[in-house]
Each structure stands twice: as structure tokens, then as C-alpha cells.
Design a protein around this motif. Structure first.
Motif, PDB file in Angstrom:
ATOM      1  N   GLU A  41      -4.512  -4.809  11.422  1.00  0.00           N
ATOM      2  CA  GLU A  41      -4.273  -4.528   9.819  1.00  0.00           C
ATOM      3  C   GLU A  41      -2.919  -4.773   9.674  1.00  0.00           C
ATOM      4  N   PHE A  42      -1.943  -4.131  10.608  1.00  0.00           N
ATOM      5  CA  PHE A  42      -0.700  -4.153  10.375  1.00  0.00           C
ATOM      6  C   PHE A  42      -0.221  -5.557  10.736  1.00  0.00           C
ATOM      7  N   ALA A  43      -0.514  -6.246  11.639  1.00  0.00           N
ATOM      8  CA  ALA A  43      -0.340  -7.613  11.998  1.00  0.00           C
ATOM      9  C   ALA A  43      -0.596  -8.561  10.802  1.00  0.00           C
ATOM     10  N   ASN A  44      -1.810  -8.238  10.388  1.00  0.00           N
ATOM     11  CA  ASN A  44      -2.196  -9.272   8.951  1.00  0.00           C
ATOM     12  C   ASN A  44      -1.093  -9.146   7.914  1.00  0.00           C
ATOM     13  N   THR A  45      -0.599  -7.803   7.565  1.00  0.00           N
ATOM     14  CA  THR A  45       0.407  -7.540   6.787  1.00  0.00           C
ATOM     15  C   THR A  45       1.815  -8.238   6.992  1.00  0.00           C
ATOM     16  N   VAL A  46       2.283  -8.361   8.054  1.00  0.00           N
ATOM     17  CA  VAL A  46       3.177  -8.932   8.531  1.00  0.00           C
ATOM     18  C   VAL A  46       3.424 -10.335   8.375  1.00  0.00           C
ATOM     19  N   SER A  47       2.038 -11.062   8.538  1.00  0.00           N
ATOM     20  CA  SER A  47       1.538 -12.528   8.191  1.00  0.00           C
ATOM     21  C   SER A  47       1.977 -12.815   6.969  1.00  0.00           C
ATOM     22  N   TYR A  48       1.339 -11.818   6.141  1.00  0.00           N
ATOM     23  CA  TYR A  48       1.447 -12.318   4.708  1.00  0.00           C
ATOM     24  C   TYR A  48       2.972 -12.267   4.098  1.00  0.00           C
ATOM     25  N   VAL A  49       3.479 -11.285   4.880  1.00  0.00           N
ATOM     26  CA  VAL A  49       5.084 -10.884   4.207  1.00  0.00           C
ATOM     27  C   VAL A  49       5.954 -12.124   4.419  1.00  0.00           C
ATOM     28  N   LEU A  50       5.431 -12.750   6.060  1.00  0.00           N
ATOM     29  CA  LEU A  50       6.323 -13.935   6.629  1.00  0.00           C
ATOM     30  C   LEU A  50       6.075 -15.013   5.369  1.00  0.00           C
ATOM     31  N   GLU A  51       4.629 -15.178   5.065  1.00  0.00           N
ATOM     32  CA  GLU A  51       4.465 -16.471   4.317  1.00  0.00           C
ATOM     33  C   GLU A  51       4.606 -16.391   2.827  1.00  0.00           C
ATOM     34  N   ASN A  52       4.896 -15.237   2.462  1.00  0.00           N
ATOM     35  CA  ASN A  52       5.042 -15.280   0.769  1.00  0.00           C
ATOM     36  C   ASN A  52       6.620 -14.690   0.724  1.00  0.00           C
ATOM     37  N   VAL A  53       7.283 -15.959  -0.070  1.00  0.00           N
ATOM     38  CA  VAL A  53       8.717 -15.871  -0.140  1.00  0.00           C
ATOM     39  C   VAL A  53       8.958 -15.028  -1.205  1.00  0.00           C
ATOM     40  N   MET A  54       8.297 -14.546  -2.061  1.00  0.00           N
ATOM     41  CA  MET A  54       8.421 -13.645  -3.217  1.00  0.00           C
ATOM     42  C   MET A  54       8.842 -12.161  -2.435  1.00  0.00           C
ATOM     43  N   VAL A  55       8.180 -12.059  -1.336  1.00  0.00           N
ATOM     44  CA  VAL A  55       8.377 -10.647  -0.820  1.00  0.00           C
ATOM     45  C   VAL A  55       9.890 -10.436  -0.410  1.00  0.00           C
ATOM     46  N   ASN A  56      10.756  -9.682  -1.085  1.00  0.00           N
ATOM     47  CA  ASN A  56      12.170  -9.687  -0.501  1.00  0.00           C
ATOM     48  C   ASN A  56      12.647  -8.325  -1.069  1.00  0.00           C
ATOM     49  N   GLY A  57      13.207  -7.516  -0.335  1.00  0.00           N
ATOM     50  CA  GLY A  57      13.943  -6.298  -0.506  1.00  0.00           C
ATOM     51  C   GLY A  57      13.036  -4.997  -1.075  1.00  0.00           C
ATOM     52  N   SER A  58      11.778  -5.242  -0.542  1.00  0.00           N
ATOM     53  CA  SER A  58      11.069  -4.204  -0.910  1.00  0.00           C
ATOM     54  C   SER A  58      10.184  -3.688   0.177  1.00  0.00           C
ATOM     55  N   ILE A  59       9.583  -2.326   0.124  1.00  0.00           N
ATOM     56  CA  ILE A  59       8.951  -1.667   1.207  1.00  0.00           C
ATOM     57  C   ILE A  59       7.373  -1.493   1.028  1.00  0.00           C
ATOM     58  N   LEU A  60       6.583  -2.304   1.703  1.00  0.00           N
ATOM     59  CA  LEU A  60       5.255  -1.887   1.376  1.00  0.00           C
ATOM     60  C   LEU A  60       4.555  -0.756   2.263  1.00  0.00           C
ATOM     61  N   ARG A  61       3.945   0.211   1.487  1.00  0.00           N
ATOM     62  CA  ARG A  61       3.289   1.483   2.094  1.00  0.00           C
ATOM     63  C   ARG A  61       1.889   0.761   2.575  1.00  0.00           C
ATOM     64  N   LEU A  62       1.457   1.017   3.649  1.00  0.00           N
ATOM     65  CA  LEU A  62       0.317   0.671   4.357  1.00  0.00           C
ATOM     66  C   LEU A  62      -0.332   1.922   5.039  1.00  0.00           C
ATOM     67  N   ASP A  63      -1.183   2.533   3.924  1.00  0.00           N
ATOM     68  CA  ASP A  63      -1.464   3.777   4.476  1.00  0.00           C
ATOM     69  C   ASP A  63      -2.787   4.344   3.868  1.00  0.00           C
ATOM     70  N   ALA A  64      -3.506   3.520   3.142  1.00  0.00           N
ATOM     71  CA  ALA A  64      -4.826   4.075   2.729  1.00  0.00           C
ATOM     72  C   ALA A  64      -4.572   5.226   1.666  1.00  0.00           C
ATOM     73  N   GLY A  65      -3.501   5.373   0.944  1.00  0.00           N
ATOM     74  CA  GLY A  65      -3.235   6.639   0.092  1.00  0.00           C
ATOM     75  C   GLY A  65      -2.781   7.793   0.674  1.00  0.00           C
ATOM     76  N   VAL A  66      -2.406   7.880   1.938  1.00  0.00           N
ATOM     77  CA  VAL A  66      -2.306   9.042   2.542  1.00  0.00           C
ATOM     78  C   VAL A  66      -0.694   9.334   1.821  1.00  0.00           C
ATOM     79  N   ARG A  67      -0.380  10.802   1.713  1.00  0.00           N
ATOM     80  CA  ARG A  67       1.064  11.244   1.374  1.00  0.00           C
ATOM     81  C   ARG A  67       1.017  12.421   2.362  1.00  0.00           C
ATOM     82  N   LEU A  68       2.089  12.440   2.979  1.00  0.00           N
ATOM     83  CA  LEU A  68       2.319  13.505   4.232  1.00  0.00           C
ATOM     84  C   LEU A  68       2.919  14.726   3.384  1.00  0.00           C
ATOM     85  N   THR A  69       2.281  16.009   3.650  1.00  0.00           N
ATOM     86  CA  THR A  69       2.698  17.103   2.996  1.00  0.00           C
ATOM     87  C   THR A  69       3.094  18.107   3.845  1.00  0.00           C
ATOM     88  N   TYR A  70       3.804  17.739   4.965  1.00  0.00           N
ATOM     89  CA  TYR A  70       4.099  18.831   6.098  1.00  0.00           C
ATOM     90  C   TYR A  70       5.399  18.239   6.884  1.00  0.00           C
TER      91      TYR A  70
END
Ligand SMILES: NC(=O)c1ccc[n+]([C@@H]2O[C@H](COP(=O)([O-])OP(=O)(O)OC[C@H]3O[C@@H](n4cnc5c(N)ncnc54)[C@H](O)[C@@H]3O)[C@@H](O)[C@H]2O)c1
Length: 258
Positions: A229-258
Motif C-alpha cells: 500500500e505504501f509502494a502504490n502511493t509512491v507510484s501515484y506520487v511519481l506519476e502525478n506531476v501536480m504532487v509537489n511540496g506536500s506531505i501525504l499522511r498514509l495512516d488510516a486516520g490514526v493520530r498518535l497521542t503518546y
């Protein structure tokens, strides 16, 4: 950018998320160069796919500028043009021989912070900068003027303020993405970040059970992420020229609280 026919450097490519990235992009027709301390793992991948598709560069410590330069020189000699780097190397913490301080040595010492920051942060910049130095001298890869891409791996631990010294090192990587995207934009070079939650890799094999149970409530799906699932995201980022300067959370909605 097209993936097929292009060559990408993958640090940490001998294991976990980096290895899965290599399997994905080589499956899509790319060539890959493994830069990793783990010489054996890199060699295995090269033997599996053939040296004309995956180049192993020996045991490379990314905190050593000269070793990085040597590995990149091998990559250029072997494949010619380099289209980008996916920077996946990293450590979850300091080695046991570097003690913490305070009760039971449980608090983060300067030496521990330095060990983790050198690998997880400074070496990320080292690889990115040296790859960009190669790419900026190459001709654009397409009509848009795109020359290359750097993908950096941050972590939700960095974005959510968790886990010193690991968290701050990953926050620093996140902090690199936009400034470098701006600095390198005139050369048609993109910079993107991916911040995974917890994924099933050797890095998380020994995750204590209480950590796992802290991750599961209020998220969907209720499981750790898979390297594919991580590798699929890399592939998407490589192919999509509009992805630039941003950070994509890939986390199923988790927020760490510790
Ligand atoms: N697995 C997760 O849950 C998770 C979550 C968030 C972020 N990350 C990040 O993703 C990246 C990949 O992690 P992973 O889970 O695949 O871990 P992993 O342990 O499977 O792979 C890390 C790789 O980095 C290499 N490495 C470590 N230090 C190095 C050095 N000094 N020089 C060269 N290579 C070195 C290791 O040899 C290994 O092959 C890391 O940056 C990690 O911090 C992982």
C-alpha cells in the motif's frame, strides 16, 4: 513522470517499505538502484530481477557523504540518466550501545538524538541534494520540463509530536519538503513526502502489543498498513506531476497521542 524506462535510486531498498517500492516500480518497468547498509538484501534483489533492472551498490552507509557519492556514481555509470530518488532508509531509535540518561537511562541523550538525526534527517538531505545535483544537469524528461523527483519518508510520529528522538527526526524530514520543492522548482524537480502510520515491516516486528492496541481504536481499517500500500502511493506520487511540496499522511486516520 513516466515510471517505465526511468531509473530511481531507492535508499533503504533492501528491506520493508523500500524493498516493496522497488518491487512495485520495477514491475511497472522502471530500473532501481539499491542504496542500503544491508549488502546481502540488496544483492538478493539484484539477482532476482537481474542487474540490468536492479543495481546493488554494496554496503552503503548513507551518513557517509563519500559512500553516497560513490554509490550514485555507480548508478550513473550503470544506468545513465537518473529520474529521482525514493528515500526510505531509517532507524526507529538509537542502537542499544548508546545509553540514554536519567532513571534507568530511559530519557533521550544527546548521543541518541545525534545517532537518529544523522541517519533519519541529515542523511536524507545528503542523498536528496546529491541526486538533485545529478538530475539538474540532465535534459528534461518530458514536454512539461520535468527533470526529476525526490520522495522522502517522514512519519506520523513526526507530525503528531510522538517519540523522541525518532519523532523530531521525522518532523525535520517533513520540514524539508516544501522549502526544497521551492528551491528546486526552477529545475523542474519535484519534492514530496509520505508520512506513514504503522506498517508491517522489520522495523515494526517488535512493536510492543500495547502500542498496537493504542493504534487501533477510531481508525479504519483496523490493522497496520501493508508495504504494497505504501509502494502504490509512491507510484501515484511519481506519476502525478501536480504532487509537489506536500506531505501525504498514509495512516488510516490514526493520530498518535503518546
Ligand atoms: N514501518 C513503519 O511503520 C514506518 C512508519 C513510518 C515511517 N517509516 C519510515 O519508513 C522508512 C522505511 O522503514 P521500514 O519500515 O521499511 O524499515 P526497515 O527496517 O525494514 O528498512 C530500513 C532500511 O534502512 C536501512 N538503513 C538503516 N540505516 C542505514 C544507513 N545508515 N545507511 C544505509 N541504510 C540504512 C536498513 O538497512 C534497512 O534496509 C524509514 O524511514 C522509517 O522511519 C516506517
Amino acid at each position: 513522470m513516466k515510471i517505465s524506462g526511468n531509473t530511481f535510486i531507492v535508499t533503504g531498498g533492501a528491506s520493508g517499505l523500500g524493498e516493496s517500492t522497488i518491487r512495485k516500480i520495477v514491475g511497472q518497468g522502471a530500473n532501481a538502484v539499491v542504496i542500503d547498509l544491508n549488502e546481502e538484501g540488496a544483492k538478493k534483489l539484484s539477482e532476482e530481477f537481474g542487474e540490468d533492472r536492479v543495481l546493488a551498490t554494496g554496503s552503503v552507509n548513507v551518513t557517509d557523504e563519500a559512500q553516497v557519492e560513490k554509490a550514485l556514481a555507480l548508478a550513473v555509470e550503470h544506468f545513465g540518466t537518473i529520474a529521482g530518488a525514493i528515500i526510505c532508509h531509517g532507524v526507529a531509535g538509537a542502537v542499544p550501545s548508546i545509553p540514554g540518561f536519567g532513571p534507568n537511562n530511559a530519557l533521550t541523550s544527546f548521543q541518541q538524538m545525534k545517532f537518529v538525526s544523522d541517519i533519519n534527517y541529515l542523511a536524507v538531505f545528503c542523498v536528496a541534494q546529491k541526486v538533485v545535483e545529478i538530475i539538474m544537469k540532465q535534459e528534461p524528461l518530458n514536454e512539461e520540463g520535468e527533470r526529476g523527483i525526490i520522495v522522502m519518508v517522514s512519519s506520523v510520529a513526526g507530525l503528531d509530536g510522538s517519540t523522541s528522538a525518532y519523532g523530531p527526526s521525522k518532523a525535520a524530514v517533513a520540514g524539508l519538503v516544501l522549502p526544497l520543492a521551492r528551491e528546486w522548482a526552477p529545475f523542474g524537480i519535484r519534492v514530496a513526502g509520505i508520512a506513514p502510520g504503522y506498517f508491517v515491516t522489520p522495523m515494526t516486528t517488535n512493536l510492543p502489543e500495547e502500542y498496537q492496541s493504542m493504534l487501533i481504536p477510531n481508525v479504519f481499517p483496523k490493522r497496520l498498513g501493508l508495504p504494497a500500500e505504501f509502494a502504490n502511493t509512491v507510484s501515484y506520487v511519481l506519476e502525478n506531476v501536480m504532487v509537489n511540496g506536500s506531505i501525504l499522511r498514509l495512516d488510516a486516520g490514526v493520530r498518535l497521542t503518546y
